[in-house]
Structures are given as C-alpha cells and as structure tokens.
Enzyme design. Structure first.
Site, mmCIF file in Angstrom:
data_model
loop_
_atom_site.group_PDB
_atom_site.id
_atom_site.type_symbol
_atom_site.label_atom_id
_atom_site.label_comp_id
_atom_site.label_asym_id
_atom_site.label_seq_id
_atom_site.Cartn_x
_atom_site.Cartn_y
_atom_site.Cartn_z
ATOM 1 N N GLU A 90 47.442 61.263 -1.311
ATOM 2 C CA GLU A 90 46.900 62.572 -0.949
ATOM 3 C C GLU A 90 48.007 63.609 -0.774
ATOM 4 O O GLU A 90 49.160 63.269 -0.500
ATOM 5 C CB GLU A 90 46.117 62.481 0.366
ATOM 6 N N GLU B 60 55.076 71.100 3.965
ATOM 7 C CA GLU B 60 56.078 70.147 3.514
ATOM 8 C C GLU B 60 57.483 70.742 3.497
ATOM 9 O O GLU B 60 58.470 70.016 3.638
ATOM 10 C CB GLU B 60 55.720 69.590 2.140
ATOM 11 N N VAL B 61 57.593 72.046 3.337
ATOM 12 C CA VAL B 61 58.903 72.698 3.460
ATOM 13 C C VAL B 61 59.374 72.639 4.905
ATOM 14 O O VAL B 61 60.552 72.367 5.181
ATOM 15 C CB VAL B 61 58.846 74.151 2.945
ATOM 16 N N GLU C 283 74.171 83.858 11.861
ATOM 17 C CA GLU C 283 74.915 84.848 11.092
ATOM 18 C C GLU C 283 73.946 85.950 10.682
ATOM 19 O O GLU C 283 73.197 85.816 9.715
ATOM 20 C CB GLU C 283 75.551 84.219 9.848
ATOM 21 N N PRO D 95 53.704 67.991 -5.745
ATOM 22 C CA PRO D 95 52.278 68.332 -5.909
ATOM 23 C C PRO D 95 51.874 68.727 -7.323
ATOM 24 O O PRO D 95 50.719 68.542 -7.700
ATOM 25 C CB PRO D 95 52.087 69.491 -4.930
ATOM 26 N N ASP E 72 73.463 79.984 8.292
ATOM 27 C CA ASP E 72 73.968 80.979 7.346
ATOM 28 C C ASP E 72 72.841 81.878 6.833
ATOM 29 O O ASP E 72 71.699 81.448 6.676
ATOM 30 C CB ASP E 72 74.619 80.266 6.160
#
Length: 719
Positions: A131, A346-347, A425, A106, A370
């Site tokens: 976009e 997007e993450v 964990e 971006p 983890d």
C-alpha cells in the site's frame, strides 16, 4: 459522520488513511484548531510587542504543527517510531540473517533488486508492491546461514516505469556509497561490518559558551589531496582542542557526488562521504572529539537536493516529483537543484529520520541547517532584499509547509535530545526563528550573524582606515534580535572561496608570500594586517553574538583562497587544502596569529562573555576610532586609529577597583610591538562617565586591544 474532504492526500496515501480513522472517531481536522493556543506566546510578545499584529499567523503555524503531531500519533504511534524509519527502509538484516528491503516509489510499475549477490540479474529478485507506494523484498540467508548480500558488495534498485523505462537507482536510504577512481556514477555498497564501531565516550555537556570550529575533512591537510577522517582525528582534532574551541561544525559529510559543491549538492542523505574513509572512521572521529570535550555538529542540507538521477534522489521512481514538488515549484533556479515537498508524509519520514540517523548512528550533537532562507519563502530569497519590515516575514510569500517542517524538526530533536544544538543559516531575519516552539517560534538555538562578515569585507574592500565608521561597526555587531542567540563570525568558508578573499588576504595580499618571516622587520602592510586581523576577530568575538565561529585555517591567517578541483582549474588540489604546517614553522608569523586566537578563546572560557547578556557600549568615538564596551564583567577597549596613540585616555567602568592587563593584542608573542607594561595597575576614580559609575585612565596605542583584571572585585576587564 463527518468527512475529511479538506485533507490533501500525499503520494503515499497516508493522510487519507489517517483521515478515515479520524472520521470514524467523529473528529475533523478543523476540530483540532478550535482550542489551539500557543502555551508561551505571551513570553514572545513580552520580548517583542510589535509581533502582536501577526498573532494569527503564529497561531496558524502552531496549529499546523499540532495537527502534524496529531497525525503522527494516529498513523505512526508518535514521532519516536516514525523518525526511526531507517530501521525499516532501505536494507535491514533480521535476527535470522534474512535481509528485508523496503522502498517508497509511488510512480513505479515494478521494482527489482540486482547486484553482486545475483550476478547482476535484473529480473530475478522482484519487490512486492504494498500500500501507499511501498515496495518490499525479503532475501533468505544463504545455505551457511550468512546474509544473501555480503558486506561491501554492490547493489542497485531497478525501477520499471509505467512508460516502459528501466532505470537504475541507488536506494534513498543507502548507508554507504562509493565511486571507482575513474567512474562518474556512485555505487550503492551494502555496509554491514561484522564488527561495527562502538562508541566509547559519552556526549559532552552542552556548553554555555559555544565556540565553533567550522571544518571540512577533505581539506584538512597541507597535502594536495583529499584528506581522510583518520587524518582529521589524528592531526586536526588536537589543534582544535589546543585552540580552545569546544564545538566542531563538520561540512560536506552527507554524500555529494560533486566534490566542488562543498557538500551542498547532496546525493545520498544517509551516507557519510566515502571519499574520506569508512563510516566507522567517521564514528571514531566523533568519539575522539567527545573524549576531548568537543561537540560535533553536522552541516545538514534539507533545503534542496542534487539533480542527479542515477546516484541521487531525483526521479527515483521515474516521476518528476516523488520526494520533490513537480517543476517549477520543485526546482531552484539559482542552485540548479530539486526542492522537497515538505507536505508529503513520506518526505517528512525521510527527512526527520535522516536527522535521527545522524544523531543515533554517528552520535552527532546537533545540526547547522543550511539554506533556511530558501526554505522559508516561496521566492527563496531570490531577488529579494529584506528591510526588516515585519510584513516581509508573514503572509503568502512564506512557505508554511517548510516552516512547519523546521518547527517539527526542532521539536523532535529537542524533545528526544534536550542538549541538541540547532543553528539556522538565515539571511532574512525571520522573527522568532530562535525562540522555542512553545512560544510560537521555530525552535532553533542559534542563528548565524551573516551581516557581520559581509560588513568586514565591505570595510576592507572599500574604505581607508581613517574612513572607518566606528558607529556603523558597533551597530552591525549589535544589531540582532534580543533574546535570539546569534553565532558571530568575522569570516566563514563563504569568504574563503575562490572569487573572494579571506580577511588575511584582503589585509596583506601578496605580501603574505614574501614578508611573513619573523626574522625580518614587519613591513607596514604586514604590521597593519597582523594587528587588524586580531582586532577584528576579538571585537567580533566579544560584541557580535552569543556564540563564535571560525573557519579552519583562518585563525592563523591562512594564505590564499579555497578552490576545489574542477575543470576550471585543471582538477588541481593546490587550493583545496589547509597549510597547518605554516603554524609549526617558528620563523613565520602565522604562529603568532594562532597563539592570539588560542588565548582569546581560553580567555572567553574563563570569563564567559558569550553566555552573558549583550554588551554595554560606553564609547564609540569616531575621531579617535576608539570603541569601549563591557560584557560579563570584562571591559573591552579597541583603538582602530591607524596612527594615533593616546595617553591617560579616560574610559568608563562600572565596578570600582584595581585592574591589570590580562590579554593584549599588542603583546610580542602575538606579533605586536610590546608597548604596554603588563605589570601596570590601573585604579578607578569614583567619577561617573559615559553611563558607568566609575572611570579609569589608561594608555591606548594605535591598532591594539587588551584585557584588564579587577583584583578587588575579581572581575576581568578587556581593554
């Protein structure tokens, strides 16, 4: 017409687009939460009524999850397609052999593709801006209709920033990255083999008793080098099968530029580490494990990422955010790494697709997540001691973005793959971590019982044998949340790392170098170490949880510690290996410890105590150093006294009958003294004792443990 002004817009702009559609439909996000109820919350409260004061926190978390699922349905048609984004991002070969490239950057001003295919021309192949920070490029096939980029050829994304910088990057979605022998930076290598590996064997059924072998491919050889996937398949898998483990937890698979990070500083999330071999060789490893009835879990790291820029995610588009929070929130002060922005659309696409990729492409059976504690709290657990007070798990210190991501990840995984296993964990003890999402929990199947190995190390470091607090040992092994399954372990890779010692080394230290021969009498140190090594594992196995874990090599008392090549040790591989050859030497006692671990697992496989309800502890005698408990119709009796044996020792049993020894830590084949006659039959007396209906009297030698079989009622009892 209502307006969604409260919606935070991610860098992709995706939520803004969703908001527009919601506005047109006459709904607001607030409407979603009006009638949100947690379907099975009453089950959680029935399990733990003390969570009632925090009902609003649970409802808010569940509501946030439902909103996320609603948005996924609106914007992406549901999470099924959303989590397959590895089929549209990175590089994709189309049916006509054209190549489609797509990235999310971006903050970038322009993107170009360069590599072997165009003679490393930095400007000839420009991406088109789309976009929401997306960039696309299509390469038509060559004149012979073959793809424009050859299999195994190198690529780079060239990022031009608004500040005028030119950056060279690896695609975050790269499936394969390699490093030349003397190079520092990894290269993106296009992986598109003409004949990709095809899995033959189906996934094994999810076991009721989970016995995990924690393993690292690179150290899976006695040789001082990085071992391969093929070596693991050929030489290590048969040992794991023989030992009776039904699940492998593979560490350090996701690509990490720094080998000594043990795989916890990830640089390429979709790439299987090339230092051990090719992606197809890892697929074969998993396929062969499945043929043996062994599940394979991936040690997945979604809690943070390496700070590397040229071959990592950091500053991919030139900004200090992109996949991460901007500093300081986006940096982990102790790990020197970047922290994901779990509120970014997007993450979420990247991380959820990453889980799906490993399940689909490699056919892993689940994950060990983890660093969960770092994700759950804004303080990341740094400088924070958890007392167990419930107020520590709710309120402003909780990072609900990442918490809801974990709920979403578990919901997606268990919906798409009902037999998927997820292990957390977490050192904090977060309530409902291992309860279903439908109850308001986070949805994990198991949590690691991390207090147990710490307790064993503390005992061996600080206490003489006669000072062992039997009640405290029992408390540590049984102190877990009812209804939330735990993986118990006496030691894992953490205890084997340089700076610490394995249990065997704490017990026997330098004598392991000189006195482990079975051709000479045991010294007092070796004798004590051998017996306690077996007993610590056995009581942890039987009392400590609903699953069991062992780190590779520790089952036979692997000598020394684990240390990866680095500047501090002159890049030596001497301690970055597992000396399985020691087990195969008949004149060494390592094979005796191996045999006990094997038979311990096989005995559990027969009687299934890990899948049974928690044990009933009928004795924890401080003066005698004796612990007695029964679980799954198996009676366990341990005498931890360093020098005292007992004749006609009375122990409690529930079922009447006749009992025989089934497993004895003092047996000669396990390095014991063979003081018990395994033909002896033990008969119960109808005399209630220590909370049980019957009792028996047996012989109890110092530093030993064994199992009896009740022939009358077909039960097994461990003594």
């Amino acid at each position: 017409m209502p307006v969604l002004c409260s919606l935070a817009v991610s860098p992709s702009g995706r939520l803004a687009a969703v908001g527009a559609r919601l506005a047109w439909s006459g709904e607001t996000m607030a409407d979603l939460g009006d009638n949100v109820t947690i379907p099975e919350f009453s089950c959680l409260l029935q399990m733990d009524p003390y969570l009632k004061p925090y009902e609003q926190d649970f409802r808010r978390r569940y509501e946030l999850l439902q909103k996320q699922l609603f948005l996924l349905e609106e914007a992406e048609g549901g999470f099924d397609q959303f989590t397959r984004s590895y089929n549209t991002f990175g590089v994709q070969r189309r049916p006509d052999n054209s190549l489609y490239f797509k990235e999310w950057a971006p903050a970038a001003e322009a993107l170009f593709l360069t590599g072997d295919f165009n003679g490393w021309d930095k400007f000839s192949h420009r991406y088109t801006k789309k976009e929401f920070g997306k960039w696309e490029l299509i390469l038509p096939p060559k004149h012979d209709n073959s793809p424009a980029v050859d299999h195994n050829s190198k690529l780079k994304v060239v990022v031009h920033t608004k500040e005028g910088q030119r950056l060279y990057r690896i695609s975050p979605w790269a499936k394969y990255v390699t490093k030349e022998e003397k190079a520092i930076i990894y290269d993106w290598v296009h992986w598109d083999p003409p004949q990709p590996y095809i899995h033959i064997h189906p996934r094994p059924k999810k076991p009721t008793s989970l016995r995990i072998y924690e393993a690292h491919v690179g150290i899976g050889s006695p040789e001082g080098k990085i071992a391969s996937y093929n070596n693991f398949t050929t030489n290590v898998l048969p040992r794991i099968k023989d030992l009776g483990y039904n699940c492998i937890q593979l560490m350090a698979i996701m690509e990490h530029a720094y080998y000594a990070s043990f795989g916890y500083q990830i640089t390429s999330f979709f790439a299987a580490s090339s230092r051990y071999g090719t992606p197809d060789e890892l697929k074969q490893l998993i396929d062969v494990a499945h043929s043996m009835g062994i599940l394979v879990l991936l040690d997945v790291v979604h809690s943070h990422a390496s700070k590397n820029t040229e071959d990592g995610l950091n500053r991919f588009d030139g900004s200090d955010s992109c996949f991460f929070h901007s500093p300081p929130r986006g940096e982990h002060s102790l790990w020197d790494s970047r922290l994901f922005d779990y509120s970014s659309w997007e993450v979420l696409r990247f991380l959820l697709s990453n889980l799906r990729w490993w399940m689909e492409e490699y056919r892993f059976d689940g994950f060990r997540f983890d660093g969960i504690t770092s994700m759950l709290y804004h303080h990341h657990g740094i400088g924070t001691g958890f007392t167990g007070d419930y107020s520590e798990y709710f309120g402003l210190q909780v990072d609900e973005d990442s918490l809801v991501y974990l709920m979403l990840a578990n919901h997606v995984l268990h919906t798409l793959y009902p037999d998927c296993i997820t292990v957390a964990e977490d050192v904090s003890g977060m309530p409902a971590l291992c309860r279903k999402v439908e109850e308001g929990g986070l949805g994990f199947d198991y949590r690691l019982a991390m207090a147990v190995p710490d307790k064993w190390i503390q005992i061996l470091k600080e206490l003489k044998d006669e000072e062992w607090n039997i009640g405290n040992i029992v408390h540590t092994l049984t102190n877990r949340r009812y209804g939330e399954k735990c993986i118990a372990y006496a030691e894992s890779h953490d205890q084997a790392l340089v700076g610490d010692k394995s249990l065997a080394f704490w017990l026997m230290d330098k004598e392991m170098y000189t006195n482990m021969s079975s051709l000479i009498p045991m010294t007092a140190i070796i004798d004590r170490g051998m017996q306690l090594h077996k007993m610590i594992r056995l009581i942890t196995h039987g009392l400590g949880g609903e699953g069991y874990l062992n780190f590779m090599g520790n089952e036979f008392g692997h000598p020394e510690w684990l240390d990866f090549p680095r500047e501090g040790n002159n890049q030596s591989y001497h301690y970055a290996r597992r000396q399985f050859n020691l087990v195969d030497m008949d004149h060494l006692r390592y094979g005796q410890l191996y045999a006990f671990d094997r038979d311990m697992n096989r005995t559990e496989d027969k009687y299934g105590w890990l899948a049974a309800p928690p044990a009933f502890v009928s004795a924890k005698h401080e003066e005698d150093k004796v612990i007695v408990f029964d679980r799954a119709n198996v009676l366990f009796i341990f005498n931890f006294h360093p020098n005292k044996s007992f004749q006609d020792y009375r122990v409690a049993v529930e079922a009447p009958g006749k009992y025989k020894i089934k497993l004895d830590s003092d047996a000669v084949q396990y390095g014991g003294h063979g003081r018990l006659d395994h033909n002896t039959e033990f008969f119960t007396y109808p005399e209630p004792f220590n909370g049980r209906s019957n009792s028996i009297k047996e012989h109890r030698d110092d530093h030993s443990a064994y199992i009896l079989d009740n022939e009358v009622v077909r039960l097994n009892w461990r003594v």
